[in-house]
Design a protein around this motif. Structure first.
Motif, PDB file in Angstrom:
ATOM      1  N   ILE A 140       9.709  11.083 -17.608  1.00  0.00           N
ATOM      2  CA  ILE A 140      10.862  11.760 -17.062  1.00  0.00           C
ATOM      3  C   ILE A 140      12.080  11.024 -17.829  1.00  0.00           C
ATOM      4  O   ILE A 140      12.180   9.933 -17.760  1.00  0.00           O
ATOM      5  N   VAL A 141      12.793  12.202 -18.124  1.00  0.00           N
ATOM      6  CA  VAL A 141      14.502  11.942 -18.558  1.00  0.00           C
ATOM      7  C   VAL A 141      14.964  11.667 -17.354  1.00  0.00           C
ATOM      8  O   VAL A 141      15.271  13.029 -17.085  1.00  0.00           O
ATOM      9  N   LEU A 142      15.921  10.778 -17.109  1.00  0.00           N
ATOM     10  CA  LEU A 142      16.341  10.855 -15.759  1.00  0.00           C
ATOM     11  C   LEU A 142      17.922  10.353 -15.990  1.00  0.00           C
ATOM     12  O   LEU A 142      18.533   9.399 -15.898  1.00  0.00           O
TER      13      LEU A 142
ATOM     14  N   TYR B 283       4.335   7.524 -14.450  1.00  0.00           N
ATOM     15  CA  TYR B 283       5.331   8.149 -15.097  1.00  0.00           C
ATOM     16  C   TYR B 283       6.094   7.337 -15.847  1.00  0.00           C
ATOM     17  O   TYR B 283       6.446   6.040 -15.371  1.00  0.00           O
ATOM     18  N   ALA B 284       6.276   7.418 -17.218  1.00  0.00           N
ATOM     19  CA  ALA B 284       7.404   6.502 -17.559  1.00  0.00           C
ATOM     20  C   ALA B 284       8.880   7.185 -17.275  1.00  0.00           C
ATOM     21  O   ALA B 284       8.942   8.381 -17.617  1.00  0.00           O
TER      22      ALA B 284
ATOM     23  N   ILE C 102       6.908  15.746 -21.376  1.00  0.00           N
ATOM     24  CA  ILE C 102       8.306  15.088 -20.867  1.00  0.00           C
ATOM     25  C   ILE C 102       8.805  16.245 -19.891  1.00  0.00           C
ATOM     26  O   ILE C 102       9.282  17.211 -20.391  1.00  0.00           O
ATOM     27  N   ALA C 103       9.387  15.780 -18.695  1.00  0.00           N
ATOM     28  CA  ALA C 103      10.301  16.532 -17.983  1.00  0.00           C
ATOM     29  C   ALA C 103      11.731  16.077 -17.748  1.00  0.00           C
ATOM     30  O   ALA C 103      11.735  14.809 -18.194  1.00  0.00           O
ATOM     31  N   ILE C 104      12.729  16.587 -17.359  1.00  0.00           N
ATOM     32  CA  ILE C 104      14.167  16.159 -17.295  1.00  0.00           C
ATOM     33  C   ILE C 104      14.486  16.312 -15.648  1.00  0.00           C
ATOM     34  O   ILE C 104      13.856  17.367 -15.235  1.00  0.00           O
ATOM     35  N   PHE C 105      14.943  15.266 -14.865  1.00  0.00           N
ATOM     36  CA  PHE C 105      15.275  15.274 -13.695  1.00  0.00           C
ATOM     37  C   PHE C 105      16.476  14.592 -13.426  1.00  0.00           C
ATOM     38  O   PHE C 105      16.567  13.519 -13.908  1.00  0.00           O
TER      39      PHE C 105
END
Length: 659
Positions: A438-440, A467-468, A518-521
């Motif tokens: 996850i890119v946060l 998750y990383a 990869i997801a973005i939140f």
């Protein structure tokens, strides 16, 4: 959930992240007689209670407990002197906003009223803090509403040498200007110190007497604004403009006057006028010159604060400074404090230790410990030898449930260095199979992240589930150098978002995750970044989660901040790619959520409108969160709902780690 999640230990239960902390907002009275804090209410564990402990007979149970009321709920507390306690509480409010406050420009009708109360250690009687004794006459109903919503008074300075008086600020019900007073905690009597205006505020008080020594003014100059500092000349009694401290707001040099050096009469100024990072410099108001060399500087990070002694023995001497590194690092130069800090660091070798307060004789020292996997805990050091652990904010969360945390850096596509915090999945180590990531991005965007326990619960929720998490300090982030900060101007959805995409690529290059997993939140500005990712192509993300996002740059105006200086400064930089204008390009599954009492980024203007624009193009979900404001603290029920939404969307709708 597939091979990528196999490293996860037992996930931290959502309830354990959402429930009221066992202890929070803990402080010690200056005389060391009692502790004050918030605990879960004995009658309702989802609500708070104000608690007082007697330090002369310390036990696990507080001496006095007052549960939150039916409407007003305690959200913070602070131990004052003169046996007084400051308690902050809030409640929901629905109606017209009376022409003031956040949300007034967009017609919001649901918000919160926040009030400050004074009581004593016995909590026998609660009075609205610093309230005017005289009744306001001839005030319109709209003005009354406005004053209620604005919160009419607040504590400014404790004046440690005075046994009874503090400095407060109070909003005038007639002029709507903020005035500053000496306030007697025992009698309620006031003495006017300074009359503020829309452009003038006090910038430094004499910590002995409360007298205003420095004031700040904002003046329009040729299409720009200048911030000027005026220092009191003790010989003439007049305030004099200090040209070396004057800056144009468009240049975004940071200047703040932190204190006075008693030995020389020079002023300590925190500024980045001489370096990319903020330094502490001594400034002579007589000669109008800075010293040639900084008083305190760090080659890698800004100096964010100076710590002045409040003990009579060495009052107003600099006893330490704070470096704004991966975490706020306090460096003590006072030999006693330096020795105490070193001893505590040795006693808690894997923890971030922070001294909160201490008595004049150092017989009682209140401090906290934490790290990425261990919630904040409160402790006392007694007589420089005995350690007493008061308790953890979340004692039910055990060590080892989250992964390793580190401060990293990667190159953006244009060569700019982007700092970031990397949190690995629980149990994951280099060489293991790649994990979903996850890119946060943080909110603000003029803000930054620090290492340590994540109070939002988002990072431990994710890392304990395999998750990383990468938290890029993308261009536009504040506090990590002027170059990085200014590089974000007018780059919303453009280079600021490139930095996030480049962070995703870096995760792949390090073998932490794989492309397509990869997801973005993000929340607030981070929510904007997630919304922007759904319409940007090509994208490294499989899906997006946007909490309380800005989605329509065309309708974002400067009403989103209560701070006039920030509105002037930041309002001109909010430009770039407008997701709402590009909604037809949406291509990622997206979850949007926001509170129905969010007056900063109202969902009817941003999150829900964007959902309506994309729901027929991509798999999209939108959730209204009842009674939730934009900023924390949130109620446990709101935490449960949002954390469950995040967990389920990643697992069921995004399918991270499923290949």
């Amino acid at each position: 959930m597939g091979i990528g999640i196999a490293h996860a230990a037992q996930p931290i239960a959502i309830e354990d992240l959402a429930r009221e902390p066992a202890l929070q907002s803990m402080s010690m009275s200056p005389d060391g007689k009692h502790l004050v804090g918030l605990i879960p209410s004995p009658s309702n564990k989802d609500e708070t209670a104000l608690a007082t402990w007697d330090l002369d007979a310390l036990s696990a149970s507080p001496k006095v407990v007052t549960p939150s009321g039916e409407h007003m709920k305690f959200i913070a507390a602070y131990a004052l002197k003169a046996d007084r306690i400051l308690a902050i509480a809030r409640q929901e409010w629905t109606g017209q906003l009376g022409g003031c406050g956040e949300g007034k420009m967009v017609g919001a009708t649901k918000t919160f009223i926040t009030k400050t109360y004074l009581t004593d250690a016995g909590q026998k009687k609660f009075e609205e803090a610093f309230a005017q004794k005289t009744r306001r006459m001839g005030v319109s109903s709209n003005t009354e509403i406005c004053l209620e919503l604005a919160g009419t008074a607040a504590l400014v300075d404790m004046l440690p040498l005075d046994p009874d008086k503090v400095i407060i600020r109070r909003l005038s019900g007639v002029s709507f200007m903020t005035n500053y007073y000496l306030y007697n905690l025992k009698t309620g009597d006031t003495e006017l110190l300074f009359t503020g205006s829309t452009r003038t505020t006090p910038a430094l008080f004499d910590s002995r007497t409360g007298k205003v020594l420095v004031k700040s003014e904002i003046e329009p100059v040729g299409g720009d604004y200048e911030q000027r500092f005026l220092i009191l000349n003790p010989r003439t009694g007049m305030f004099e403009v200090q040209d070396p401290l004057t800056t144009k707001l468009s240049n975004r040099y940071e200047v703040s006057v932190a204190g006075v050096d008693d030995a020389t009469g020079k002023y300590y100024v925190l500024t980045n006028q001489f370096s990319d990072k903020i330094q502490a410099r001594l400034y002579d108001a007589v000669t109008h010159k800075f010293d040639a060399e900084p008083a305190v500087a760090d080659k890698d990070y800004s100096i964010t604060d100076l710590i002045f002694s409040r003990r009579p023995q060495n009052f107003n001497q600099v006893v330490g400074f704070v470096i704004g590194g991966p975490r706020p690092q306090t460096v003590y130069v006072d030999p006693v404090l330096k020795g105490i800090a070193a001893g505590l660091a040795q006693a808690f070798p894997d923890q971030q230790v922070a001294i909160s307060s201490y008595t004049n004789d150092f017989s009682k020292v209140l401090f906290t410990t934490e790290n990425a996997g261990t919630p904040v805990a409160y402790h006392l050091l007694l007589n420089k030898s005995k350690l007493v652990t008061l308790g953890s904010t979340r004692p039910w969360i055990k060590p080892g449930m989250t992964g390793k945390e580190s401060w990293v850096s990667y190159k953006a596509r244009d060569g700019l260095d982007i700092p970031a915090i990397l949190d690995l999945p629980a149990g994951w180590k280099k060489g293991d199979a790649p994990a979903p990531a996850i890119v946060l991005p943080h909110g603000g965007p003029w803000a930054r992240d620090y290492t340590g326990w994540d109070e939002s619960g988002w990072v431990p929720l994710l890392t304990s589930r395999g998750y990383a998490v990468l938290r890029p300090q993308y261009r536009g982030s504040q506090g990590l150098g002027r170059k990085l900060w200014l590089a974000g101007d007018a780059q919303w959805g453009l280079k600021m978002s490139d930095d996030l995409d480049d962070g995703a690529a870096w995760l792949v290059s390090q073998g932490i995750t794989t492309k397509g997993d990869i997801a973005i939140f993000g929340y607030s500005y981070g929510g904007f970044a997630a919304v922007a990712a759904t319409v940007r192509s090509p994208s490294p993300f499989k899906c997006a989660i946007a909490g309380a996002p800005v989605a329509d740059l065309g309708r974002l105006n400067t009403s989103w901040s209560d701070n006039r200086l920030q509105r002037i400064l930041q309002g001109t930089t909010v430009k770039g790619m407008d997701p709402m204008a590009n909604a037809d390009k949406a291509h990622l599954p997206i979850l949007l959520f926001d509170g129905d009492r969010d007056v900063r980024t109202p969902p009817a203007i941003h999150a829900h409108r964007f959902y309506e624009a994309v729901k027929d193009k991509v798999p999209a979900k939108f959730h209204w969160i009842a009674d939730m404001p934009h900023s924390m603290p949130w109620y446990p029920r709101q935490q449960r709902e949002t954390l469950t939404l995040i967990q389920n969307f990643l697992k069921d709708d995004c399918g991270l780690g499923s290949h």
